[in-house]
Design a protein around this motif. Structure first.
Motif, short mmCIF file in Angstrom:
data_model
loop_
_atom_site.label_atom_id
_atom_site.label_comp_id
_atom_site.label_asym_id
_atom_site.label_seq_id
_atom_site.Cartn_x
_atom_site.Cartn_y
_atom_site.Cartn_z
N SER A 1 -22.36 -60.40 -27.90
CA SER A 1 -23.27 -59.45 -27.25
C SER A 1 -24.16 -60.15 -26.23
N GLU B 1 -27.02 -42.33 -24.14
CA GLU B 1 -26.20 -43.51 -23.80
C GLU B 1 -26.90 -44.82 -24.11
N ARG C 1 -33.07 -51.39 -29.28
CA ARG C 1 -33.59 -51.58 -30.62
C ARG C 1 -34.52 -50.41 -30.97
N GLN D 1 -27.39 -49.09 -17.41
CA GLN D 1 -28.23 -49.06 -18.61
C GLN D 1 -29.49 -49.89 -18.42
N SER E 1 -23.08 -54.59 -26.23
CA SER E 1 -21.91 -55.04 -26.97
C SER E 1 -20.66 -55.02 -26.09
N GLN F 1 -28.82 -45.10 -27.08
CA GLN F 1 -29.16 -45.11 -28.49
C GLN F 1 -28.46 -46.22 -29.27
N SER F 2 -27.31 -46.66 -28.80
CA SER F 2 -26.60 -47.76 -29.47
C SER F 2 -26.91 -49.10 -28.81
N VAL F 3 -27.79 -49.09 -27.82
CA VAL F 3 -28.12 -50.29 -27.05
C VAL F 3 -29.54 -50.76 -27.36
#
Length: 212
Positions: free
Chosen positions: A178, A39, A45, A204, A193, A41-43
């Motif tokens: 963002s 959860e 860097r 998160q 995002s 991995q897209s947040v």
């Protein structure tokens, strides 16, 4: 007639595939390498980005530089006070996020929200001060010379475009929506995002906090 030579291209490609796969697995299993939950991995860097020095001004006309971001977790948002929808909605969300983080049993005192204006022509320190009072007076509002703001937006990858005037002096600014997370070492770690949900951001954040 010479015989054709059959080269095992398929076998070579197969060995190449497995070699790359094993190298990737080895890299992610290196000692000290953090395991990133799906959860995040897209947040997160790929690697933390150390921010470079900058010089801007807050809503109280006090100098703001990189040191202002150090020693605290910072939720950074780029926008402008004349924004009709995205900015007020996001700042309202950040108000709820900060409240949840501070009221969490784990406790978190060193958290701040930083609102960076991408419209310095209209967003004077006084205008930003009045604007942030509608959300949270503890929020840090930042403005400055256009070139100094641009140097910061480039570091974050926070693009914006000033639209043509609808009437003299009246215009919209299209900007990144963002929310960026900077750690107490002044490193850009992540970006959240839209659409922004306070509970998701809080969950998160705590996972990232545990990793770093």
């Amino acid at each position: 007639m010479p015989e054709k030579t059959h080269r095992p291209y398929g076998t070579l490609l197969l060995f190449l595939f497995w070699g790359v796969l094993l190298a990737a697995v080895f890299f992610w299993m290196l000692p000290g390498k953090k395991t990133v939950p799906p959860e995040l991995q897209s947040v997160l860097r790929p690697e933390p980005k150390q921010l470079q020095e900058f010089s801007l001004t807050d809503q109280y006309q006090q100098a703001v530089n990189l040191e202002r971001l150090q020693g605290k977790w910072s939720l950074v948002f780029f926008g402008y006070t004349y924004c009709p929808d995205i900015c007020p909605t996001t700042l309202s969300t950040l108000t709820r996020v900060v409240r949840k983080l501070q009221n969490n049993p784990q406790g978190l005192a060193n958290i701040q929200v930083v609102f960076v204006s991408v419209d310095p022509q209209r967003d004077t320190p006084e205008v930003i001060e009045g604007y942030l009072k509608y959300f949270n007076e503890a929020f840090v509002g930042i403005t400055g010379a256009q070139q100094d703001i641009d140097s910061v937006t480039r570091q974050f990858g926070a693009g914006y475009i000033k639209e043509p005037d609808t009437t003299p002096g009246q215009y919209l600014v299209s900007h990144t929506s963002s929310i960026f997370l900077v750690d107490p070492k002044g490193r850009l770690l992540a970006s959240f995002s839209p659409p922004h949900d306070p509970n998701t951001i809080v969950d998160q954040f705590w996972q990232i906090h545990a990793l770093f």
